[in-house]
Enzyme design. Structure first.
Site, PDB file in Angstrom:
ATOM      1  N   PHE A  83       0.830  -1.210   0.000  1.00  0.00           N
ATOM      2  CA  PHE A  83       0.000   0.000   0.000  1.00  0.00           C
ATOM      3  C   PHE A  83       0.864   1.259   0.000  1.00  0.00           C
ATOM      4  O   PHE A  83       0.357   2.347  -0.268  1.00  0.00           O
ATOM      5  CB  PHE A  83      -0.857   0.075   1.278  1.00  0.00           C
ATOM      6  CG  PHE A  83      -1.924  -0.959   1.412  1.00  0.00           C
ATOM      7  CD1 PHE A  83      -3.180  -0.753   0.884  1.00  0.00           C
ATOM      8  CD2 PHE A  83      -1.679  -2.153   2.093  1.00  0.00           C
ATOM      9  CE1 PHE A  83      -4.181  -1.695   1.031  1.00  0.00           C
ATOM     10  CE2 PHE A  83      -2.665  -3.101   2.252  1.00  0.00           C
ATOM     11  CZ  PHE A  83      -3.928  -2.871   1.715  1.00  0.00           C
ATOM     12  N   THR A 136      -4.434   2.195  -8.452  1.00  0.00           N
ATOM     13  CA  THR A 136      -5.582   3.091  -8.578  1.00  0.00           C
ATOM     14  C   THR A 136      -6.174   3.067  -9.987  1.00  0.00           C
ATOM     15  O   THR A 136      -5.468   2.750 -10.956  1.00  0.00           O
ATOM     16  CB  THR A 136      -5.124   4.531  -8.227  1.00  0.00           C
ATOM     17  OG1 THR A 136      -6.120   5.460  -8.646  1.00  0.00           O
ATOM     18  CG2 THR A 136      -3.833   4.914  -8.952  1.00  0.00           C
ATOM     19  N   GLU A 138      -6.807   5.733 -11.450  1.00  0.00           N
ATOM     20  CA  GLU A 138      -6.356   6.985 -12.083  1.00  0.00           C
ATOM     21  C   GLU A 138      -5.300   6.739 -13.153  1.00  0.00           C
ATOM     22  O   GLU A 138      -5.045   7.612 -13.987  1.00  0.00           O
ATOM     23  CB  GLU A 138      -5.859   7.967 -11.012  1.00  0.00           C
ATOM     24  CG  GLU A 138      -6.955   8.223  -9.983  1.00  0.00           C
ATOM     25  CD  GLU A 138      -6.718   9.373  -9.034  1.00  0.00           C
ATOM     26  OE1 GLU A 138      -5.952  10.292  -9.374  1.00  0.00           O
ATOM     27  OE2 GLU A 138      -7.296   9.342  -7.936  1.00  0.00           O
ATOM     28  N   SER A 165       3.071   8.335 -11.567  1.00  0.00           N
ATOM     29  CA  SER A 165       3.996   7.559 -10.725  1.00  0.00           C
ATOM     30  C   SER A 165       3.385   6.205 -10.354  1.00  0.00           C
ATOM     31  O   SER A 165       4.093   5.198 -10.272  1.00  0.00           O
ATOM     32  CB  SER A 165       4.388   8.354  -9.476  1.00  0.00           C
ATOM     33  OG  SER A 165       3.270   8.550  -8.628  1.00  0.00           O
ATOM     34  N   PRO A 217     -14.573  23.842   0.002  1.00  0.00           N
ATOM     35  CA  PRO A 217     -14.017  24.243  -1.306  1.00  0.00           C
ATOM     36  C   PRO A 217     -14.254  23.208  -2.400  1.00  0.00           C
ATOM     37  O   PRO A 217     -13.679  22.123  -2.378  1.00  0.00           O
ATOM     38  CB  PRO A 217     -12.516  24.391  -1.010  1.00  0.00           C
ATOM     39  CG  PRO A 217     -12.254  23.488   0.150  1.00  0.00           C
ATOM     40  CD  PRO A 217     -13.528  23.390   0.937  1.00  0.00           C
ATOM     41  N   VAL A 218     -15.111  23.548  -3.339  1.00  0.00           N
ATOM     42  CA  VAL A 218     -15.417  22.669  -4.474  1.00  0.00           C
ATOM     43  C   VAL A 218     -14.640  23.189  -5.684  1.00  0.00           C
ATOM     44  O   VAL A 218     -14.791  24.355  -6.067  1.00  0.00           O
ATOM     45  CB  VAL A 218     -16.936  22.671  -4.755  1.00  0.00           C
ATOM     46  CG1 VAL A 218     -17.253  21.896  -6.027  1.00  0.00           C
ATOM     47  CG2 VAL A 218     -17.686  22.086  -3.556  1.00  0.00           C
TER      48      VAL A 218
HETATM   49  P1  NAD Z   1      -2.249   7.252   2.460  1.00  0.00           P
HETATM   50  O1  NAD Z   1      -1.537   8.428   1.900  1.00  0.00           O
HETATM   51  O2  NAD Z   1      -3.353   7.470   3.439  1.00  0.00           O
HETATM   52  O3  NAD Z   1      -1.206   6.267   3.156  1.00  0.00           O
HETATM   53  C1  NAD Z   1       0.026   5.949   2.594  1.00  0.00           C
HETATM   54  C2  NAD Z   1       0.881   5.306   3.672  1.00  0.00           C
HETATM   55  O4  NAD Z   1       2.140   4.943   3.089  1.00  0.00           O
HETATM   56  C3  NAD Z   1       1.185   6.242   4.846  1.00  0.00           C
HETATM   57  O5  NAD Z   1       0.994   5.565   6.066  1.00  0.00           O
HETATM   58  C4  NAD Z   1       2.645   6.612   4.629  1.00  0.00           C
HETATM   59  O6  NAD Z   1       3.330   6.881   5.854  1.00  0.00           O
HETATM   60  C5  NAD Z   1       3.185   5.358   3.954  1.00  0.00           C
HETATM   61  N1  NAD Z   1       4.378   5.628   3.135  1.00  0.00           N
HETATM   62  C6  NAD Z   1       4.567   6.650   2.258  1.00  0.00           C
HETATM   63  N2  NAD Z   1       5.789   6.552   1.700  1.00  0.00           N
HETATM   64  C7  NAD Z   1       6.367   5.428   2.219  1.00  0.00           C
HETATM   65  C8  NAD Z   1       7.617   4.778   2.009  1.00  0.00           C
HETATM   66  N3  NAD Z   1       8.526   5.285   1.162  1.00  0.00           N
HETATM   67  N4  NAD Z   1       7.884   3.655   2.691  1.00  0.00           N
HETATM   68  C9  NAD Z   1       6.969   3.144   3.565  1.00  0.00           C
HETATM   69  N5  NAD Z   1       5.784   3.725   3.801  1.00  0.00           N
HETATM   70  C10 NAD Z   1       5.475   4.850   3.132  1.00  0.00           C
HETATM   71  O7  NAD Z   1      -2.768   6.444   1.189  1.00  0.00           O
HETATM   72  P2  NAD Z   1      -4.050   5.514   1.037  1.00  0.00           P
HETATM   73  O8  NAD Z   1      -5.198   6.346   0.619  1.00  0.00           O
HETATM   74  O9  NAD Z   1      -4.172   4.635   2.228  1.00  0.00           O
HETATM   75  O10 NAD Z   1      -3.606   4.650  -0.227  1.00  0.00           O
HETATM   76  C11 NAD Z   1      -2.918   3.407  -0.071  1.00  0.00           C
HETATM   77  C12 NAD Z   1      -2.628   2.839  -1.433  1.00  0.00           C
HETATM   78  O11 NAD Z   1      -3.851   2.652  -2.151  1.00  0.00           O
HETATM   79  C13 NAD Z   1      -1.765   3.750  -2.310  1.00  0.00           C
HETATM   80  O12 NAD Z   1      -0.869   2.939  -3.026  1.00  0.00           O
HETATM   81  C14 NAD Z   1      -2.762   4.410  -3.239  1.00  0.00           C
HETATM   82  O13 NAD Z   1      -2.153   4.746  -4.472  1.00  0.00           O
HETATM   83  C15 NAD Z   1      -3.785   3.314  -3.406  1.00  0.00           C
HETATM   84  N6  NAD Z   1      -5.147   3.759  -3.704  1.00  0.00           N
HETATM   85  C16 NAD Z   1      -5.744   4.723  -2.943  1.00  0.00           C
HETATM   86  C17 NAD Z   1      -7.060   5.101  -3.226  1.00  0.00           C
HETATM   87  C18 NAD Z   1      -7.781   6.124  -2.383  1.00  0.00           C
HETATM   88  O14 NAD Z   1      -8.926   6.498  -2.729  1.00  0.00           O
HETATM   89  N7  NAD Z   1      -7.221   6.582  -1.269  1.00  0.00           N
HETATM   90  C19 NAD Z   1      -7.750   4.487  -4.282  1.00  0.00           C
HETATM   91  C20 NAD Z   1      -7.087   3.496  -5.031  1.00  0.00           C
HETATM   92  C21 NAD Z   1      -5.792   3.135  -4.732  1.00  0.00           C
HETATM   93  P1  TYD Z   2      -9.513  13.642  -3.872  1.00  0.00           P
HETATM   94  O1  TYD Z   2     -10.207  13.196  -2.627  1.00  0.00           O
HETATM   95  O2  TYD Z   2      -8.286  14.485  -3.748  1.00  0.00           O
HETATM   96  O3  TYD Z   2      -9.235  12.320  -4.744  1.00  0.00           O
HETATM   97  P2  TYD Z   2      -8.727  12.178  -6.291  1.00  0.00           P
HETATM   98  O4  TYD Z   2      -8.217  13.486  -6.762  1.00  0.00           O
HETATM   99  O5  TYD Z   2      -7.643  11.159  -6.144  1.00  0.00           O
HETATM  100  O6  TYD Z   2      -9.921  11.696  -7.053  1.00  0.00           O
HETATM  101  O7  TYD Z   2     -10.558  14.444  -4.758  1.00  0.00           O
HETATM  102  C1  TYD Z   2     -11.787  13.856  -5.176  1.00  0.00           C
HETATM  103  C2  TYD Z   2     -12.483  14.844  -6.075  1.00  0.00           C
HETATM  104  O8  TYD Z   2     -12.851  15.990  -5.316  1.00  0.00           O
HETATM  105  C3  TYD Z   2     -11.578  15.368  -7.198  1.00  0.00           C
HETATM  106  O9  TYD Z   2     -12.363  15.533  -8.381  1.00  0.00           O
HETATM  107  C4  TYD Z   2     -11.102  16.714  -6.690  1.00  0.00           C
HETATM  108  C5  TYD Z   2     -12.265  17.187  -5.836  1.00  0.00           C
HETATM  109  N1  TYD Z   2     -11.901  18.045  -4.672  1.00  0.00           N
HETATM  110  C6  TYD Z   2     -12.557  19.267  -4.484  1.00  0.00           C
HETATM  111  O10 TYD Z   2     -13.445  19.670  -5.261  1.00  0.00           O
HETATM  112  N2  TYD Z   2     -12.201  20.025  -3.396  1.00  0.00           N
HETATM  113  C7  TYD Z   2     -11.235  19.637  -2.518  1.00  0.00           C
HETATM  114  O11 TYD Z   2     -10.922  20.393  -1.568  1.00  0.00           O
HETATM  115  C8  TYD Z   2     -10.580  18.372  -2.727  1.00  0.00           C
HETATM  116  C9  TYD Z   2      -9.509  17.891  -1.784  1.00  0.00           C
HETATM  117  C10 TYD Z   2     -10.952  17.601  -3.812  1.00  0.00           C
END
Ligand code: NAD
Ligand code: TYD
Length: 369
Positions: A83, A136, A138, A165, A217-218
């Protein structure tokens, strides 16, 4: 046991908590949790695991080859679930280097450490080993309003430093399977929401700002579409893919919950109006404020998760209505967790990203684009 990286972040911590809760007392498969504890990592999220012998936390970087190799040799995991990443698109726009460092170089080094360990395993353990890479939707880029949802066959067209990335890391994982035979599986999931979500992302930011009387903020016209999945459903999908996913394959994970951002913000406001009504009887909606759009903002993401459903029988347990209600209730019940993550570093980020826009009265906001 399994090695989880990034297990102190939002999804990783939910995964570790759920994983350890799966077994009855004392019988859960142990977890070694390697996390660098960047601003996004939070040990408080894991505080219920204190004293739990099935959870070993190690602070460190996935790119620290000596540390990772030592942990692998010492704990002999049967799987690695990766993760660890820099995960916030807006931060990647302000400072992309950390994203290349962790998501690309870090994943490369992790793969190399894991390959070195995997090569030392006896044949049966080698065959049973798994490297699950969490990614993801994305990476597929942006959809128009009429495009079909992303399938695993969509080409990669990442548009932000974050998604580029992550796309690079997915390619490395694929290549380590193709070239070296490393037994990998990758999941590409849509936007998650739920407990322990750091309040820099849309849903928790809106809840936290609403309760603090700040603007919501939207970006742009608020009509960008994301496909939302409750975090625990993502965790159950990862468990399914880890158990039965086919080697070298990728699985899209999503909840069939496409919604424009403004609808999400309105839903959060309506739930707060119901669960924590304002003393003056006004709606939290009045705090909504349209602000300057994100550069290069992807218009729409949508996930077709039928492969995962068809091949591995996975389905999300939550609807959006049930998941978002649980989420708002969780934030209302966990004000201390929220207040503790709003450290100086968090405040600095909010000031840098939102300028004065998020604190000015809604009437002064920009019109939708
Ligand atoms: P997050 O930013 O909440 O957590 C990331 C964690 O990784 C943190 O605890 C951070 O300390 C740790 N970390 C960062 N760099 C590191 C390193 N070099 N070595 C070890 N640990 C490190 O992210 P998240 O939302 O929990 O996402 C987790 C994974 O899921 C990511 O790979 C993200 O790309 C993927 N993902 C997230 C979403 C989402 O909606 N949040 C959706 C799809 C996929
Ligand atoms: P975000 O939670 O940053 O996830 P991602 O960009 O990875 O999809 O944002 C979700 C959507 O909400 C994205 O279209 C950007 C928008 N957004 C806002 O409109 N206002 C905000 O303050 C943030 C953080 C995101």
């Amino acid at each position: 046991m399994i090695l989880v990286t990034g297990g102190a972040g939002f999804i990783g911590a939910n995964f570790v908590l759920d994983w350890l809760a799966q077994g009855t007392a004392g019988s859960a498969e142990a977890v070694v949790n390697l996390d660098k504890l960047t601003y996004a990592g939070n040990l408080e999220t894991l505080s219920s695991l204190q004293g739990n012998a099935s959870h070993v936390f190690v602070q460190g970087d996935i790119g620290d080859s000596a540390l990772v190799s030592r942990l692998l040799a010492e704990h002999k995991p049967r799987a690695v679930v990766n993760f660890a990443a820099e995960s916030h698109v807006d931060r990647s726009i302000h400072g992309p280097e950390d994203f290349v460092q962790t998501n690309v170089l870090g994943t490369f080094r992790l793969l190399e450490s894991v390959r070195g360990y995997w090569n030392t395993l006896p044949a049966d353990e080698k065959a049973a080993f798994r490297f699950l890479h969490v990614s993801t939707d994305e990476v597929y880029g942006s959809l128009s309003a009429t495009d079909p949802a992303f399938t695993e066959d969509n080409k990669y067209e990442p548009n932000s430093p974050y998604s580029a990335s992550k796309a690079a890391s997915d390619h490395l994982v694929r290549a380590w399977h193709h070239t070296y035979g490393l037994p990998v599986v990758t999941t590409n999931c849509s936007n998650n929401y739920g407990p322990y979500h750091f309040p820099e992302k849309l849903i928790p930011l809106m809840i936290v700002n609403a309760l603090a009387g700040k603007n919501l903020p939207v970006y742009g016209d608020g009509m960008q579409v994301r496909d939302w999945l409750y975090v625990k459903d993502h965790c159950s999908a990862i468990r399914r893919v880890l158990a039965d996913g086919k080697l070298g394959e990728t699985y899209n994970v999503g909840g069939w919950n496409e919604k424009p951002n403004i609808e999400i913000v309105n839903t959060v406001c309506a739930l707060l109006d119901e669960l924590r009504p304002k003393a003056d009887g006004k709606s939290y909606r009045e705090q909504i404020s349209y602000v300057t759009d994100r550069p290069g903002h992807d218009r729409r993401y949508a996930i077709d998760a039928r492969k995962l459903e068809r091949e591995l029988g996975w389905k999300p347990a939550e609807t959006f209505d049930s998941g978002i209600r649980k989420t708002v209730e969780w934030y209302l019940a966990n004000a201390q967790w929220v207040s503790n993550v709003q450290s100086g570093a968090y405040r600095e980020w909010v000031e840098k990203q939102y300028d004065a826009e998020s604190t000015e009265p809604a009437g002064t906001a920009k019109a939708p684009a």
